[in-house]
Scaffold this active site. Sequence first.
Site, PDB file in Angstrom:
ATOM      1  N   ASN A 220     -13.596  53.031  85.713  1.00 45.19           N
ATOM      2  CA  ASN A 220     -14.526  54.052  86.207  1.00 45.19           C
ATOM      3  C   ASN A 220     -15.773  53.347  86.752  1.00 45.19           C
ATOM      4  OD1 ASN A 220     -16.407  56.401  86.294  1.00 45.19           O
ATOM      5  ND2 ASN A 220     -14.788  57.413  85.137  1.00 45.19           N
TER       6      ASN A 220
ATOM      7  N   ASN B 195      -5.070  66.081  87.967  1.00 47.23           N
ATOM      8  CA  ASN B 195      -5.339  66.523  89.338  1.00 47.23           C
ATOM      9  C   ASN B 195      -4.371  67.616  89.764  1.00 47.23           C
ATOM     10  OD1 ASN B 195      -7.286  64.595  89.261  1.00 47.23           O
ATOM     11  ND2 ASN B 195      -6.175  63.101  90.502  1.00 47.23           N
TER      12      ASN B 195
ATOM     13  N   HIS C 108      -2.824  70.155  84.540  1.00 48.03           N
ATOM     14  CA  HIS C 108      -3.658  71.301  84.943  1.00 48.03           C
ATOM     15  C   HIS C 108      -3.071  72.081  86.113  1.00 48.03           C
ATOM     16  CE1 HIS C 108      -7.409  69.310  82.909  1.00 48.03           C
ATOM     17  NE2 HIS C 108      -6.609  69.889  82.035  1.00 48.03           N
TER      18      HIS C 108
ATOM     19  N   CYS D 130       1.955  85.197  90.584  1.00 47.33           N
ATOM     20  CA  CYS D 130       1.340  86.513  90.403  1.00 47.33           C
ATOM     21  C   CYS D 130       0.495  86.517  89.131  1.00 47.33           C
ATOM     22  CB  CYS D 130       2.432  87.567  90.312  1.00 47.33           C
ATOM     23  SG  CYS D 130       1.796  89.196  89.892  1.00 47.33           S
TER      24      CYS D 130
ATOM     25  N   ARG E  14      -9.760  74.425  99.358  1.00 49.84           N
ATOM     26  CA  ARG E  14      -9.417  73.147  98.710  1.00 49.84           C
ATOM     27  C   ARG E  14      -7.983  72.736  99.037  1.00 49.84           C
ATOM     28  NH1 ARG E  14     -10.708  73.832  92.694  1.00 49.84           N
ATOM     29  NH2 ARG E  14      -9.586  71.882  92.627  1.00 49.84           N
TER      30      ARG E  14
ATOM     31  N   TYR F 156     -10.091  78.305  96.637  1.00 50.28           N
ATOM     32  CA  TYR F 156      -8.888  77.500  96.364  1.00 50.28           C
ATOM     33  C   TYR F 156      -8.094  77.222  97.643  1.00 50.28           C
ATOM     34  CZ  TYR F 156      -9.583  77.255  91.376  1.00 50.28           C
ATOM     35  OH  TYR F 156     -10.093  76.935  90.139  1.00 50.28           O
TER      36      TYR F 156
ATOM     37  N   THR G 293     -11.638  59.636  85.475  1.00 49.33           N
ATOM     38  CA  THR G 293     -11.871  60.932  84.824  1.00 49.33           C
ATOM     39  C   THR G 293     -13.103  60.850  83.942  1.00 49.33           C
ATOM     40  OG1 THR G 293     -10.998  62.572  83.248  1.00 49.33           O
ATOM     41  CG2 THR G 293     -10.110  60.335  83.066  1.00 49.33           C
TER      42      THR G 293
ATOM     43  N   ALA H  35     -11.389  53.038  91.307  1.00 46.05           N
ATOM     44  CA  ALA H  35      -9.999  53.059  90.856  1.00 46.05           C
ATOM     45  C   ALA H  35      -9.149  51.992  91.542  1.00 46.05           C
ATOM     46  CB  ALA H  35      -9.416  54.453  91.118  1.00 46.05           C
TER      47      ALA H  35
HETATM   48  C1  BJW Z   1     -14.218  57.519  90.163  1.00 41.06           C
HETATM   49  C2  BJW Z   1     -14.368  57.278  91.537  1.00 41.06           C
HETATM   50  C3  BJW Z   1     -13.587  56.244  92.103  1.00 41.06           C
HETATM   51  C4  BJW Z   1     -15.667  58.923  90.960  1.00 41.06           C
HETATM   52  N1  BJW Z   1     -12.748  55.553  91.316  1.00 41.06           N
HETATM   53  N2  BJW Z   1     -13.390  56.823  89.416  1.00 41.06           N
HETATM   54  C5  BJW Z   1     -16.261  73.023  73.618  1.00 41.06           C
HETATM   55  C6  BJW Z   1     -15.806  71.811  73.108  1.00 41.06           C
HETATM   56  C7  BJW Z   1     -14.535  71.352  73.381  1.00 41.06           C
HETATM   57  C8  BJW Z   1     -13.674  72.094  74.172  1.00 41.06           C
HETATM   58  C9  BJW Z   1     -14.115  73.289  74.676  1.00 41.06           C
HETATM   59  C10 BJW Z   1     -15.382  73.742  74.404  1.00 41.06           C
HETATM   60  N3  BJW Z   1     -15.536  74.930  75.054  1.00 41.06           N
HETATM   61  C11 BJW Z   1     -14.394  75.217  75.734  1.00 41.06           C
HETATM   62  C12 BJW Z   1     -13.514  74.222  75.496  1.00 41.06           C
HETATM   63  C13 BJW Z   1     -12.167  74.122  76.029  1.00 41.06           C
HETATM   64  C14 BJW Z   1     -12.168  73.751  77.480  1.00 41.06           C
HETATM   65  C15 BJW Z   1     -12.980  72.465  77.675  1.00 41.06           C
HETATM   66  O1  BJW Z   1     -12.502  71.363  77.527  1.00 41.06           O
HETATM   67  N4  BJW Z   1     -14.247  72.595  78.034  1.00 41.06           N
HETATM   68  C16 BJW Z   1     -15.148  71.432  78.138  1.00 41.06           C
HETATM   69  C17 BJW Z   1     -15.573  71.234  79.594  1.00 41.06           C
HETATM   70  C18 BJW Z   1     -16.299  71.658  77.223  1.00 41.06           C
HETATM   71  N5  BJW Z   1     -10.771  73.531  77.811  1.00 41.06           N
HETATM   72  C19 BJW Z   1      -9.965  74.524  78.166  1.00 41.06           C
HETATM   73  O2  BJW Z   1     -10.361  75.679  78.284  1.00 41.06           O
HETATM   74  C20 BJW Z   1      -8.519  74.146  78.359  1.00 41.06           C
HETATM   75  N6  BJW Z   1      -7.677  75.031  77.643  1.00 41.06           N
HETATM   76  C21 BJW Z   1      -7.726  75.116  76.324  1.00 41.06           C
HETATM   77  O3  BJW Z   1      -8.510  74.456  75.657  1.00 41.06           O
HETATM   78  O4  BJW Z   1      -6.801  75.989  75.816  1.00 41.06           O
HETATM   79  C22 BJW Z   1      -6.929  76.329  74.428  1.00 41.06           C
HETATM   80  C23 BJW Z   1      -7.808  77.555  74.386  1.00 41.06           C
HETATM   81  C24 BJW Z   1      -7.298  78.726  74.844  1.00 41.06           C
HETATM   82  C25 BJW Z   1      -8.077  79.879  74.762  1.00 41.06           C
HETATM   83  C26 BJW Z   1      -9.380  79.796  74.255  1.00 41.06           C
HETATM   84  C27 BJW Z   1      -9.876  78.582  73.819  1.00 41.06           C
HETATM   85  C28 BJW Z   1      -9.076  77.439  73.869  1.00 41.06           C
HETATM   86  C29 BJW Z   1      -8.123  74.262  79.834  1.00 41.06           C
HETATM   87  C30 BJW Z   1      -8.859  73.294  80.674  1.00 41.06           C
HETATM   88  C31 BJW Z   1      -8.467  73.463  82.125  1.00 41.06           C
HETATM   89  C32 BJW Z   1      -9.369  72.622  83.011  1.00 41.06           C
HETATM   90  N7  BJW Z   1      -9.161  72.967  84.357  1.00 41.06           N
HETATM   91  C33 BJW Z   1      -9.919  72.288  85.395  1.00 41.06           C
HETATM   92  C34 BJW Z   1      -9.932  73.207  86.642  1.00 41.06           C
HETATM   93  C35 BJW Z   1      -8.561  73.264  87.293  1.00 41.06           C
HETATM   94  C36 BJW Z   1      -8.578  74.216  88.426  1.00 41.06           C
HETATM   95  C37 BJW Z   1      -9.342  73.671  89.592  1.00 41.06           C
HETATM   96  O5  BJW Z   1      -8.964  72.614  90.126  1.00 41.06           O
HETATM   97  O6  BJW Z   1     -10.298  74.321  89.998  1.00 41.06           O
HETATM   98  O7  BJW Z   1      -9.310  71.021  85.699  1.00 41.06           O
HETATM   99  S1  BJW Z   1     -11.556  71.845  84.951  1.00 41.06           S
HETATM  100  C38 BJW Z   1     -11.632  70.398  85.936  1.00 41.06           C
HETATM  101  O8  BJW Z   1     -11.922  69.301  85.064  1.00 41.06           O
HETATM  102  C39 BJW Z   1     -10.202  70.190  86.481  1.00 41.06           C
HETATM  103  C40 BJW Z   1      -9.974  68.727  86.178  1.00 41.06           C
HETATM  104  O9  BJW Z   1      -8.595  68.436  86.104  1.00 41.06           O
HETATM  105  C41 BJW Z   1     -10.722  68.535  84.890  1.00 41.06           C
HETATM  106  C42 BJW Z   1     -11.102  67.108  84.599  1.00 41.06           C
HETATM  107  O10 BJW Z   1     -11.981  66.621  85.567  1.00 41.06           O
HETATM  108  P1  BJW Z   1     -11.935  65.092  85.972  1.00 41.06           P
HETATM  109  O11 BJW Z   1     -10.676  64.770  86.650  1.00 41.06           O
HETATM  110  O12 BJW Z   1     -12.328  64.253  84.811  1.00 41.06           O
HETATM  111  O13 BJW Z   1     -13.081  65.050  87.118  1.00 41.06           O
HETATM  112  P2  BJW Z   1     -14.657  64.832  86.961  1.00 41.06           P
HETATM  113  O14 BJW Z   1     -15.287  65.279  88.233  1.00 41.06           O
HETATM  114  O15 BJW Z   1     -15.170  65.407  85.704  1.00 41.06           O
HETATM  115  O16 BJW Z   1     -14.804  63.251  86.809  1.00 41.06           O
HETATM  116  C43 BJW Z   1     -14.507  62.373  87.882  1.00 41.06           C
HETATM  117  C44 BJW Z   1     -14.682  60.949  87.384  1.00 41.06           C
HETATM  118  O17 BJW Z   1     -14.282  60.076  88.421  1.00 41.06           O
HETATM  119  C45 BJW Z   1     -16.147  60.581  87.035  1.00 41.06           C
HETATM  120  O18 BJW Z   1     -16.166  59.956  85.757  1.00 41.06           O
HETATM  121  C46 BJW Z   1     -16.535  59.587  88.133  1.00 41.06           C
HETATM  122  O19 BJW Z   1     -17.422  58.584  87.662  1.00 41.06           O
HETATM  123  C47 BJW Z   1     -15.195  59.008  88.500  1.00 41.06           C
HETATM  124  N8  BJW Z   1     -15.094  58.484  89.866  1.00 41.06           N
HETATM  125  N9  BJW Z   1     -15.320  58.112  92.053  1.00 41.06           N
HETATM  126  C48 BJW Z   1     -12.700  55.821  90.002  1.00 41.06           C
HETATM  127  N10 BJW Z   1     -13.684  55.912  93.430  1.00 41.06           N
HETATM  128 ZN    ZN Z   2       3.808  90.312  90.098  1.00 44.92          ZN
END
Ligand code: BJW
Ligand code: ZN
Length: 247
Positions: free
Chosen positions: A217, A99, A115, A123, A67, A64, A192, A234
């Site tokens: 996208n 983001n 996020h 902490c 990053r 992290y 996304t 984008a």
């Molecule tokens: C361009 C481009 C250009 C490229 N122009 N475009 C099964 C089913 C459903 C849900 C779940 C499941 N199992 C688990 C879950 C829940 C889980 C989830 O959703 N999982 C799925 C992956 C299956 N979600 C969670 O756990 C969330 N919490 C939750 O549900 O709480 C309730 C709960 C609590 C306790 C137990 C159970 C449930 C929390 C989710 C947190 C996500 N965090 C992250 C990491 C953050 C930290 C870090 O930065 O390291 O957030 S994951 C990661 O993905 C990050 C992003 O914000 C997020 C989304 O990604 P994003 O932005 O879409 O990026 P990419 O890379 O996926 O896509 C990029 C896109 O850009 C592509 O389409 C390209 O084509 C495009 N592109 N160049 C325009 N120039």
């Molecule tokens: Zn503390």
Amino acid sequence: MKLIAKRLQEAKHVVVFTGAGVSSESGIPTFRDALTGLWERFDPAQLATPEAFRADPSLCWGWYEWRRQKVLQAQPNEVHLAIAELAKHVSKLTVVTQNVDDLHERAGKGVIHLHGSLHSPRCIDCGNAHEAALPSGDLSKHGCRLEPPRCNSCEGYIRPGVVWFGEMLPDAPWTAGLTAADSCDLFFLIGTSGVVYPAAELPLRALGTGATVVHINPVRFEISSQEYFLQGPASAMQALTLEAFGR
Ligand code: BJW
Ligand code: ZN
């Protein structure tokens, strides 16, 4: 483009919902893109969960901090700037981002962070905020370990202020995101993959209340059968703003 530019001119409340693709042109890697995505090289289960942090705090913190350093060195791109510019032309603009960088803010537009942020460490035990110093240590390559700092109150490890898998989204931003999606008449979904829940519900909520949803996208995929799709980077957002409002 013409039709969407017209909707932009008429809209009362516009929502722009962004993902990693928007920051990719600033040199910040996306998560899931083949070859360049962060998770091509690292397993998210090893880094982006609270269990992963507890199992190997130095590996996780080092990744992290690497990053965060990349983000600090990056600049907002034309898309961040076009979105900030759009705010000057429409009655109401809400930007909701997944983001964890601060490039929208640095372009001049405040955002709802679903996020969390790389810049608000806290902490892992007592939750106290920790002031983020400039990243230090050997961050020349990703994969380097770095011991996390300790909390001033309880000596617990400091963790990144992002939302990991299995964690709830922070209440206030999530509620604000839902309210915006439910009350807008035009909703843009930009750069996304739309696979992470609950954030991925927002465009569907907007469609459900009758808003026009526009998806930008380079990779074509559907979130429903009702949205407009602009295939390309984008930067189409910049072209749209120009088409609708000129310079
Ligand atoms: C361009 C481009 C250009 C490229 N122009 N475009 C099964 C089913 C459903 C849900 C779940 C499941 N199992 C688990 C879950 C829940 C889980 C989830 O959703 N999982 C799925 C992956 C299956 N979600 C969670 O756990 C969330 N919490 C939750 O549900 O709480 C309730 C709960 C609590 C306790 C137990 C159970 C449930 C929390 C989710 C947190 C996500 N965090 C992250 C990491 C953050 C930290 C870090 O930065 O390291 O957030 S994951 C990661 O993905 C990050 C992003 O914000 C997020 C989304 O990604 P994003 O932005 O879409 O990026 P990419 O890379 O996926 O896509 C990029 C896109 O850009 C592509 O389409 C390209 O084509 C495009 N592109 N160049 C325009 N120039
Ligand atoms: Zn503390």
